[in-house]
Every structure is written in structure tokens, then in C-alpha cells.
Design an enzyme around this catalytic site. Structure first.
Site, PDB file in Angstrom:
ATOM      1  N   ASP A   8       0.862  -1.185   0.000  1.00 27.11           N
ATOM      2  CA  ASP A   8       0.000   0.000   0.000  1.00 27.11           C
ATOM      3  C   ASP A   8       0.897   1.234   0.000  1.00 27.11           C
ATOM      4  O   ASP A   8       2.089   1.144   0.309  1.00 27.11           O
ATOM      5  CB  ASP A   8      -0.899  -0.008   1.248  1.00 27.11           C
ATOM      6  CG  ASP A   8      -1.790   1.223   1.319  1.00 27.11           C
ATOM      7  OD1 ASP A   8      -2.434   1.543   0.306  1.00 27.11           O
ATOM      8  OD2 ASP A   8      -1.830   1.890   2.373  1.00 27.11           O
ATOM      9  N   SER A   9       0.301   2.375  -0.274  1.00 19.33           N
ATOM     10  CA  SER A   9       1.061   3.628  -0.239  1.00 19.33           C
ATOM     11  C   SER A   9       1.501   3.970   1.184  1.00 19.33           C
ATOM     12  O   SER A   9       2.418   4.751   1.371  1.00 19.33           O
ATOM     13  CB  SER A   9       0.190   4.753  -0.791  1.00 19.33           C
ATOM     14  OG  SER A   9      -1.033   4.797  -0.089  1.00 19.33           O
ATOM     15  N   CYS A  71      -3.812  -1.007  -1.981  1.00 17.52           N
ATOM     16  CA  CYS A  71      -4.079   0.405  -2.264  1.00 17.52           C
ATOM     17  C   CYS A  71      -5.048   0.540  -3.450  1.00 17.52           C
ATOM     18  O   CYS A  71      -4.778   0.037  -4.540  1.00 17.52           O
ATOM     19  CB  CYS A  71      -2.756   1.078  -2.603  1.00 17.52           C
ATOM     20  SG  CYS A  71      -2.884   2.813  -2.964  1.00 17.52           S
ATOM     21  N   ASN A  72      -6.150   1.223  -3.216  1.00 11.89           N
ATOM     22  CA  ASN A  72      -7.136   1.414  -4.291  1.00 11.89           C
ATOM     23  C   ASN A  72      -6.566   2.254  -5.427  1.00 11.89           C
ATOM     24  O   ASN A  72      -6.850   2.011  -6.593  1.00 11.89           O
ATOM     25  CB  ASN A  72      -8.381   2.116  -3.751  1.00 11.89           C
ATOM     26  CG  ASN A  72      -9.294   1.191  -3.003  1.00 11.89           C
ATOM     27  OD1 ASN A  72     -10.312   0.764  -3.514  1.00 11.89           O
ATOM     28  ND2 ASN A  72      -8.936   0.857  -1.777  1.00 11.89           N
ATOM     29  N   GLU A 150      -6.416   9.603   9.519  1.00 12.92           N
ATOM     30  CA  GLU A 150      -5.084   9.512  10.137  1.00 12.92           C
ATOM     31  C   GLU A 150      -4.997  10.361  11.400  1.00 12.92           C
ATOM     32  O   GLU A 150      -4.198  10.077  12.287  1.00 12.92           O
ATOM     33  CB  GLU A 150      -4.008   9.871   9.105  1.00 12.92           C
ATOM     34  CG  GLU A 150      -4.027   8.830   7.987  1.00 12.92           C
ATOM     35  CD  GLU A 150      -2.742   8.714   7.200  1.00 12.92           C
ATOM     36  OE1 GLU A 150      -1.819   9.499   7.406  1.00 12.92           O
ATOM     37  OE2 GLU A 150      -2.693   7.793   6.354  1.00 12.92           O
ATOM     38  N   CYS A 182     -11.220   3.181  -0.976  1.00  9.47           N
ATOM     39  CA  CYS A 182      -9.945   3.678  -0.445  1.00  9.47           C
ATOM     40  C   CYS A 182      -9.686   2.944   0.861  1.00  9.47           C
ATOM     41  O   CYS A 182     -10.623   2.691   1.636  1.00  9.47           O
ATOM     42  CB  CYS A 182     -10.043   5.181  -0.208  1.00  9.47           C
ATOM     43  SG  CYS A 182      -8.603   5.872   0.619  1.00  9.47           S
ATOM     44  N   HIS A 184      -8.642   3.767   3.631  1.00  7.79           N
ATOM     45  CA  HIS A 184      -8.977   4.433   4.895  1.00  7.79           C
ATOM     46  C   HIS A 184     -10.480   4.511   5.194  1.00  7.79           C
ATOM     47  O   HIS A 184     -10.871   4.674   6.341  1.00  7.79           O
ATOM     48  CB  HIS A 184      -8.447   5.869   4.889  1.00  7.79           C
ATOM     49  CG  HIS A 184      -6.955   5.979   4.976  1.00  7.79           C
ATOM     50  ND1 HIS A 184      -6.114   5.345   4.095  1.00  7.79           N
ATOM     51  CD2 HIS A 184      -6.160   6.656   5.843  1.00  7.79           C
ATOM     52  CE1 HIS A 184      -4.855   5.630   4.408  1.00  7.79           C
ATOM     53  NE2 HIS A 184      -4.857   6.421   5.456  1.00  7.79           N
TER      54      HIS A 184
HETATM   55  N1  DGL Z   1      -4.036   3.861   0.042  1.00  8.76           N
HETATM   56  C1  DGL Z   1      -4.679   4.903  -0.749  1.00  8.76           C
HETATM   57  C2  DGL Z   1      -5.898   4.321  -1.446  1.00  8.76           C
HETATM   58  O1  DGL Z   1      -6.446   3.318  -1.053  1.00  8.76           O
HETATM   59  C3  DGL Z   1      -5.054   6.099   0.111  1.00  8.76           C
HETATM   60  C4  DGL Z   1      -3.876   6.937   0.555  1.00  8.76           C
HETATM   61  C5  DGL Z   1      -3.112   7.529  -0.613  1.00  8.76           C
HETATM   62  O2  DGL Z   1      -3.611   8.464  -1.286  1.00  8.76           O
HETATM   63  O3  DGL Z   1      -2.029   7.052  -0.872  1.00  8.76           O
HETATM   64  O4  DGL Z   1      -6.322   4.871  -2.427  1.00  8.76           O
END
Ligand code: DGL
Length: 263
Positions: A8-9, A71-72, A150, A182, A184
Site C-alpha cells: 500500500d502507499s 491500495c485502491n 489519520e 480507499c 482508509h
Molecule cells: N491507500 C490509498 C488508497 O487506497 C489512500 C492513501 C493515498 O492516497 O495514498 O487509495
């Protein structure tokens, strides 16, 4: 037995790890969170593809049997571009989420929430329309949701107002199903429910993707047979911050968080 690789990011992908642990408690997991370069959701397509490729190459050094793109944003923007270059199965969150939404909707009006890059890519729209050309998709970018999560600002007047503003197009479109597109957003389920009403079905892509991983491993006879599991967490920056916030996403603390210098 080899581990499942997840990237993931940042730390949001731990919502997917949480589901993997719930559905596949005996699998070893290697997680990579690109905390030095988060967020991906505001980056260009070309940058997201480059970062995702590097994340995959890092996980392959750990000899994983499958890679899950938690990560989406990376799934929406990079998956189709990178998938064909690797032998290992790579599973993203888009197809499982879209499939679940199609089976949940009664009025064929589906809402999608995601980062700017996810919404711009139209990946969910494309996948949904592939499954049912008659479905109507309303997609909205919610860039403020990630920082709210967050900051642990999950309830109260401020987030409620932000959610009301973001979700208005979904209410106007009378969607009966919403994809939380996403990592989060599952943590904002209560406030989203409050705005959209209890009857709207919220699709949590984490749950769907873990199910997909289970199916692929079972089909290939690659499920772990031993009754123990090992989880390792790697980040590209700030392992302390990751460990601190991990509990919120994972439901328990993340042990063994290691910093890597070159992804
Ligand atoms: N993990 C990212 C997503 O699911 C959200 C955080 C980001 O923008 O990197 O899209």
C-alpha cells in the site's frame, strides 16, 4: 510455504491485512507500506505506475506466492499496466469490490468513493459497467477523508459536515450501494451511514479482496497447511509512526516494523 505479499502507499492497507488475517489466519504475510512517498492518491499515473512496480519488486525479493495490491489508487491506476510483467498472481481491490457491489445493488445505482486518482482513472466505473452495462455509477473523490482518518477524527460535527458535502451527489443520485474505494474509508463507516442512511449498503473492498486471495490460493493448492503464521511489516519511512497508527487499521499492534532504505 511462501508468504502473501501486500503493499500500500502507507498504512491504510492494514485494513486489508486485517481481513486477510481474519479469513486466512495461517498465512504468512509480508507487508510493504510506502510511507516515504504516501499519498499516491494525488500523484500522476506515470508516478503511481513507477512506485507500484518498485513496491512489487520489493515484495518479490521476499519470494511471495501472491501479491495483493491493497491500495485502491495503485489498483485503479497501475494494476492493468504492470500485471502482465510478472509471473506471480497480482490481485487488486477493484474487481472484487465491483463484483460485490453488483450483487448487492437492487436499483443498479452505485456510488464510488475514492482518492482523486482513483476517481479520475474510472477503474471502478469500467469494471462495474463490464459486469452490468445498465448500472449507473456516481463516483466522488473525497481527498479530505484520508487526513481525517489519520488524525483519528472519525466522529463529531466537522467530519459529519465534510461527509455531507462529499456525499451529496450520491444522495441526489439515490444510490443504494456505495463502494468504499480507499483503504482508509472503512474507518468512516459510521459517519457515512449517518449521512446516507442505514439502508445503503457499504462495500468494504478489504473484505472482498481477502476472499479473492483465499479463492486463488485454494484453487492453486497454495494455502498454508501449518498452524502458525509470521507477519513482517516493512516501511520506507517512519516505522515508529507506522507502529503507533497501525492498531487503528489492524485492530492490534504491528510487531516487527522494519525500515527499508531502497525500495
Ligand atoms: N491507500 C490509498 C488508497 O487506497 C489512500 C492513501 C493515498 O492516497 O495514498 O487509495
Amino acid at each position: 510455504m511462501k508468504a502473501i505479499g501486500v503493499f500500500d502507499s502507507g498504512l491504510g492497507g492494514l485494513t486489508v491485512v486485517r481481513e486477510l488475517i481474519r479469513q486466512l489466519p495461517y498465512e504468512d504475510i509480508v507487508y510493504f507500506g510506502d510511507t516515504a512517498r504516501v499519498p499516491y492518491g494525488t500523484k500522476s499515473r506515470e508516478t503511481i505506475i513507477r512506485f507500484s512496480t518498485e513496491d512489487i519488486l520489493f515484495l518479490l525479493k521476499h519470494d511471495v506466492k501472491l501479491i495483493c495490491v491493497a491500495c485502491n489508487t495503485a489498483s485503479s491506476v497501475a494494476l492493468s499496466a504492470v500485471k502482465g510483467h510478472f509471473k506471480v498472481p497480482i490481485v487488486g481491490v477493484i474487481a472484487p469490490g465491483a463484483k460485490e457491489a453488483i450483487s448487492a445493488t437492487q436499483n443498479k445505482r452505485i456510488g464510488v468513493l475514492g482518492t482523486r486518482s482513483t476517481v479520475k482513472s474510472r477503474a471502478y466505473d469500467t469494471q462495474i459497467k463490464k459486469l452490468d452495462p445498465g448500472a449507473q455509477v456516481t463516483a466522488v473523490a473525497c481527498p479530505l477523508f484520508v487526513p481525517f482518518v489519520e488524525e483519528d477524527w472519525l466522529s463529531g460535527k466537522v467530519i459529519l459536515e465534510v461527509a455531507r458535502a462529499y456525499l451529496k451527489p450520491l444522495k441526489d443520485a439515490k444510490v443504494d450501494t456505495v463502494i468504499l474505494g480507499c483503504t482508509h474509508y472503512p474507518l468512516l463507516k459510521p459517519v457515512i451511514k449517518k449521512v446516507l442512511g442505514e439502508r445503503v449498503v457499504l462495500i468494504d473492498s478489504a473484505r472482498q479482496v481477502a476472499g479473492e486471495v483465499r479463492k486463488i490460493l485454494a484453487k492453486g493448492g497454495q494455502l498454508n497447511k501449518k498452524r502458525a503464521s509470521r507477519r513482517r511489516f516493512y516501511v520506507s519511512d517512519n516505522p515508529e509512526g507506522f507502529s503507533k497508527l497501525a492498531r487503528r487499521f489492524l485492530g492490534k499492534s504491528a510487531q516487527n516494523v522494519m525500515k527499508v532504505n531502497n525500495v
